[in-house]
Motif scaffolding. Sequence first.
Motif, mmCIF file in Angstrom:
data_model
loop_
_atom_site.group_PDB
_atom_site.id
_atom_site.type_symbol
_atom_site.label_atom_id
_atom_site.label_comp_id
_atom_site.label_asym_id
_atom_site.label_seq_id
_atom_site.Cartn_x
_atom_site.Cartn_y
_atom_site.Cartn_z
ATOM 1 N N MET A 136 38.689 40.684 43.844
ATOM 2 C CA MET A 136 38.283 41.494 42.739
ATOM 3 C C MET A 136 36.811 41.066 42.164
ATOM 4 O O MET A 136 36.671 39.666 42.101
ATOM 5 C CB MET A 136 39.122 41.602 41.434
ATOM 6 N N LYS A 137 36.160 42.062 42.007
ATOM 7 C CA LYS A 137 34.535 41.620 41.591
ATOM 8 C C LYS A 137 34.602 41.134 40.221
ATOM 9 O O LYS A 137 35.209 41.659 39.262
ATOM 10 C CB LYS A 137 33.529 42.911 41.649
ATOM 11 N N ASP A 138 33.691 39.846 40.185
ATOM 12 C CA ASP A 138 33.577 39.507 38.601
ATOM 13 C C ASP A 138 32.626 40.256 38.088
ATOM 14 O O ASP A 138 31.646 41.045 38.343
ATOM 15 C CB ASP A 138 32.684 38.133 38.824
ATOM 16 N N VAL A 139 33.145 40.689 36.754
ATOM 17 C CA VAL A 139 32.385 41.549 35.775
ATOM 18 C C VAL A 139 31.446 40.722 35.028
ATOM 19 O O VAL A 139 31.688 39.859 34.315
ATOM 20 C CB VAL A 139 33.411 42.199 34.984
ATOM 21 N N THR A 140 30.306 41.295 35.134
ATOM 22 C CA THR A 140 29.242 40.401 34.086
ATOM 23 C C THR A 140 28.925 41.698 32.780
ATOM 24 O O THR A 140 29.444 42.610 32.770
ATOM 25 C CB THR A 140 27.826 40.535 34.824
ATOM 26 N N ASP A 171 27.226 44.601 34.005
ATOM 27 C CA ASP A 171 28.249 45.490 34.423
ATOM 28 C C ASP A 171 28.846 46.211 33.183
ATOM 29 O O ASP A 171 29.042 47.481 33.183
ATOM 30 C CB ASP A 171 29.502 44.782 35.311
#
Length: 54
Positions: A1-5, A8
Amino acid sequence: MKDVTGYDLIHLIVDSEGALDYLPMVLEPQHIEIMRAIKKALDPNLILNPGKII
């Protein structure tokens, strides 16, 4: 899963219909007030993007 910043999240909020519902989840109340003050200073008649985020 992509890290959410934060970046984002802001893009997700801006692209969504219910942006006003999510804005307080990402920004502190004082930051929202600063954004509103800037909007009011630059657009006192609220003719630019009426009904948008701020």
